[in-house]
Motif scaffolding. Structure first.
Motif, PDB file in Angstrom:
ATOM      1  N   TYR A  86       0.865  -1.183   0.000  1.00 45.49           N
ATOM      2  CA  TYR A  86       0.000   0.000   0.000  1.00 45.49           C
ATOM      3  C   TYR A  86       0.898   1.228   0.000  1.00 45.49           C
ATOM      4  O   TYR A  86       1.864   1.306   0.781  1.00 45.49           O
ATOM      5  CB  TYR A  86      -0.887  -0.017   1.243  1.00 45.49           C
ATOM      6  CG  TYR A  86      -1.866   1.137   1.373  1.00 45.49           C
ATOM      7  CD1 TYR A  86      -2.850   1.363   0.418  1.00 45.49           C
ATOM      8  CD2 TYR A  86      -1.812   1.990   2.473  1.00 45.49           C
ATOM      9  CE1 TYR A  86      -3.753   2.402   0.545  1.00 45.49           C
ATOM     10  CE2 TYR A  86      -2.722   3.041   2.619  1.00 45.49           C
ATOM     11  CZ  TYR A  86      -3.690   3.243   1.653  1.00 45.49           C
ATOM     12  OH  TYR A  86      -4.585   4.281   1.783  1.00 45.49           O
ATOM     13  N   GLU A 143      -6.525  -8.379   3.160  1.00 41.39           N
ATOM     14  CA  GLU A 143      -6.456  -7.046   2.571  1.00 41.39           C
ATOM     15  C   GLU A 143      -6.060  -7.115   1.095  1.00 41.39           C
ATOM     16  O   GLU A 143      -5.350  -8.021   0.665  1.00 41.39           O
ATOM     17  CB  GLU A 143      -5.440  -6.185   3.328  1.00 41.39           C
ATOM     18  CG  GLU A 143      -4.001  -6.653   3.182  1.00 41.39           C
ATOM     19  CD  GLU A 143      -3.033  -5.873   4.054  1.00 41.39           C
ATOM     20  OE1 GLU A 143      -2.538  -4.847   3.576  1.00 41.39           O
ATOM     21  OE2 GLU A 143      -2.769  -6.315   5.173  1.00 41.39           O
ATOM     22  N   ASN A 196     -10.867   7.339   8.776  1.00 42.54           N
ATOM     23  CA  ASN A 196     -11.418   7.194   7.431  1.00 42.54           C
ATOM     24  C   ASN A 196     -12.120   5.842   7.252  1.00 42.54           C
ATOM     25  O   ASN A 196     -11.722   4.863   7.894  1.00 42.54           O
ATOM     26  CB  ASN A 196     -10.294   7.295   6.395  1.00 42.54           C
ATOM     27  CG  ASN A 196     -10.264   8.633   5.701  1.00 42.54           C
ATOM     28  OD1 ASN A 196     -10.786   9.617   6.214  1.00 42.54           O
ATOM     29  ND2 ASN A 196      -9.629   8.684   4.534  1.00 42.54           N
ATOM     30  N   PRO A 197     -13.099   5.761   6.372  1.00 44.73           N
ATOM     31  CA  PRO A 197     -13.770   4.472   6.116  1.00 44.73           C
ATOM     32  C   PRO A 197     -12.801   3.382   5.653  1.00 44.73           C
ATOM     33  O   PRO A 197     -12.989   2.205   5.945  1.00 44.73           O
ATOM     34  CB  PRO A 197     -14.779   4.805   5.020  1.00 44.73           C
ATOM     35  CG  PRO A 197     -15.081   6.263   5.227  1.00 44.73           C
ATOM     36  CD  PRO A 197     -13.768   6.867   5.654  1.00 44.73           C
ATOM     37  N   ASP A 198     -11.736   3.773   4.917  1.00 40.47           N
ATOM     38  CA  ASP A 198     -10.781   2.796   4.396  1.00 40.47           C
ATOM     39  C   ASP A 198      -9.490   2.747   5.201  1.00 40.47           C
ATOM     40  O   ASP A 198      -8.460   2.267   4.718  1.00 40.47           O
ATOM     41  CB  ASP A 198     -10.449   3.109   2.939  1.00 40.47           C
ATOM     42  CG  ASP A 198      -9.832   4.502   2.771  1.00 40.47           C
ATOM     43  OD1 ASP A 198      -9.942   5.320   3.712  1.00 40.47           O
ATOM     44  OD2 ASP A 198      -9.255   4.778   1.699  1.00 40.47           O
ATOM     45  N   ARG A 200      -6.535   1.821   7.975  1.00 38.29           N
ATOM     46  CA  ARG A 200      -5.965   0.545   8.386  1.00 38.29           C
ATOM     47  C   ARG A 200      -5.255   0.702   9.718  1.00 38.29           C
ATOM     48  O   ARG A 200      -4.639   1.747   9.988  1.00 38.29           O
ATOM     49  CB  ARG A 200      -5.045  -0.031   7.314  1.00 38.29           C
ATOM     50  CG  ARG A 200      -3.892   0.843   6.883  1.00 38.29           C
ATOM     51  CD  ARG A 200      -3.246   0.259   5.634  1.00 38.29           C
ATOM     52  NE  ARG A 200      -4.207   0.136   4.550  1.00 38.29           N
ATOM     53  CZ  ARG A 200      -4.119  -0.755   3.566  1.00 38.29           C
ATOM     54  NH1 ARG A 200      -3.114  -1.596   3.523  1.00 38.29           N
ATOM     55  NH2 ARG A 200      -5.036  -0.809   2.625  1.00 38.29           N
ATOM     56  N   ILE A 210      -8.393  -3.674   8.319  1.00 46.93           N
ATOM     57  CA  ILE A 210      -8.702  -2.739   7.244  1.00 46.93           C
ATOM     58  C   ILE A 210     -10.151  -2.297   7.343  1.00 46.93           C
ATOM     59  O   ILE A 210     -11.053  -3.128   7.420  1.00 46.93           O
ATOM     60  CB  ILE A 210      -8.459  -3.376   5.853  1.00 46.93           C
ATOM     61  CG1 ILE A 210      -7.081  -4.032   5.784  1.00 46.93           C
ATOM     62  CG2 ILE A 210      -8.627  -2.328   4.756  1.00 46.93           C
ATOM     63  CD1 ILE A 210      -5.925  -3.087   5.961  1.00 46.93           C
ATOM     64  N   GLY A 211     -10.379  -0.992   7.354  1.00 43.44           N
ATOM     65  CA  GLY A 211     -11.727  -0.450   7.377  1.00 43.44           C
ATOM     66  C   GLY A 211     -12.123   0.073   8.742  1.00 43.44           C
ATOM     67  O   GLY A 211     -11.769  -0.485   9.778  1.00 43.44           O
ATOM     68  N   LYS A 212     -12.874   1.154   8.740  1.00 45.75           N
ATOM     69  CA  LYS A 212     -13.292   1.825   9.974  1.00 45.75           C
ATOM     70  C   LYS A 212     -14.080   0.901  10.897  1.00 45.75           C
ATOM     71  O   LYS A 212     -13.829   0.869  12.108  1.00 45.75           O
ATOM     72  CB  LYS A 212     -14.134   3.057   9.616  1.00 45.75           C
ATOM     73  CG  LYS A 212     -14.644   3.854  10.796  1.00 45.75           C
ATOM     74  CD  LYS A 212     -15.394   5.093  10.315  1.00 45.75           C
ATOM     75  CE  LYS A 212     -15.933   5.917  11.463  1.00 45.75           C
ATOM     76  NZ  LYS A 212     -16.592   7.158  10.989  1.00 45.75           N
ATOM     77  N   ILE A 277      -5.776   7.767   8.295  1.00 46.84           N
ATOM     78  CA  ILE A 277      -5.916   6.712   7.291  1.00 46.84           C
ATOM     79  C   ILE A 277      -5.029   5.506   7.596  1.00 46.84           C
ATOM     80  O   ILE A 277      -5.275   4.419   7.071  1.00 46.84           O
ATOM     81  CB  ILE A 277      -5.648   7.225   5.862  1.00 46.84           C
ATOM     82  CG1 ILE A 277      -4.272   7.851   5.748  1.00 46.84           C
ATOM     83  CG2 ILE A 277      -6.712   8.186   5.433  1.00 46.84           C
ATOM     84  CD1 ILE A 277      -3.886   8.161   4.306  1.00 46.84           C
TER      85      ILE A 277
END
Length: 286
Positions: A86, A143, A196-198, A200, A210-212, A277
């Motif tokens: 990432y 992920e 953030n929704p995405d 980690r 991974i993800g909120k 994030i």
């Protein structure tokens, strides 16, 4: 030396130099990360960090220390491999970060995650911060792999004064201070307004979360209280990303307190607020 050997050597040197070049793309950042890992595998950690770290670069061993100073005398090893999966780059095109997984050791292996922050300077990428945290077993995360996101557009202020830059960084300090205040009054649920929704989360002993929703569920399940003490913050000139690092004190629901070094990556939102994030924690030395 014969001509064939000289030609091979020239190609190898050129490839290594090119791999460190910052051309304003996330592709070049990932190439630098991979060249860094290849250097470590070939010549050892000390040579790799000495070559790639910025003069003011910081590593956590386990507490923050100047990278070049630490690796000038640290026990050396070639038994460390890692791979980025990432990467993000600021619109200023000279600031980015990478995360991924690592494997350390030969006979007895250990596994984990890392986060590296990079700065483009004089046409090269240099390592500014590197922090890793152990997992309990080989990484088998669900992920998505190799998410390397190029920024949309380019922006960097041409006439920003020292006062302007300080004011921009102060916003990050203030945001994390607000988060810490909310953590004291609302507990770990406070992260709901800052993640953030995405996003980690890289936390010791776990796979990457991974993800909120997953992060909030983990926090609610494991953590009772958390207190942040910010050591440093910095913001990309593009105004879209920033980082903080410091010391976190965590009270678990299992009636245990532990101290961690942490690094947060922040992203500016459309409404000018800042959300996390990426988060990474590693156990601190008391």
């Amino acid at each position: 030396m014969n001509k064939i050997y000289l030609s091979i050597l020239a190609v190898a040197i050129t490839a290594n130099v090119y791999a460190q070049k910052s051309d304003g793309t996330v592709k070049s950042l990932v190439a630098a990360e991979k060249a860094f890992a290849q250097k470590a595998a070939k010549d050892g950690d000390n040579a790799a960090f000495t070559e790639f770290a910025a003069p003011d670069g910081i590593v956590f061993r386990p507490n923050p220390i100047n990278a070049k100073k630490f690796f000038a005398t640290a026990p050396d090893t070639k038994a460390l491999t890692w791979e980025p999966n990432y990467a993000r780059l600021s619109k200023s095109r000279n600031w980015g970060f990478t995360t991924g997984s690592y494997v350390a050791g030969s006979a007895q292996k250990t596994y984990g995650h890392y986060l590296s922050i990079w700065r483009g300077k004089d046409g090269n990428w240099e390592l500014v911060i590197d922090l890793a945290t152990e997992a309990m077993k080989p990484i088998k995360s669900k992920e998505a792999k190799n998410i390397f996101i190029e920024p949309v557009g380019t922006y960097s202020p041409k006439f920003a004064s020292a006062k302007d830059l300080k004011a921009a960084t102060d916003i990050i300090y203030s945001t994390e201070k607000t988060l810490n205040t909310m953590l004291k009054t609302h507990g770990v649920q406070a992260f709901a307004g800052f993640v953030n929704p995405d996003a980690r989360l890289l936390f010791p002993g776990t796979d990457a979360i991974i993800g909120k929703d997953g992060i909030l569920a983990f926090n609610n399940r494991v953590i009772d209280k958390i207190n942040l003490k910010t050591t440093q913050a910095d913001k990309a000139l593009g105004g879209d990303f920033a980082y903080t690092y410091g010391l976190a004190t965590i009270d678990y629901k299992a009636d245990l307190r532990e101290s961690f070094n942490y690094v947060f990556i922040w992203e500016r939102q459309a409404d000018a607020t800042w959300n996390i994030i990426t988060q990474i924690f590693t156990v601190a030395e008391r």
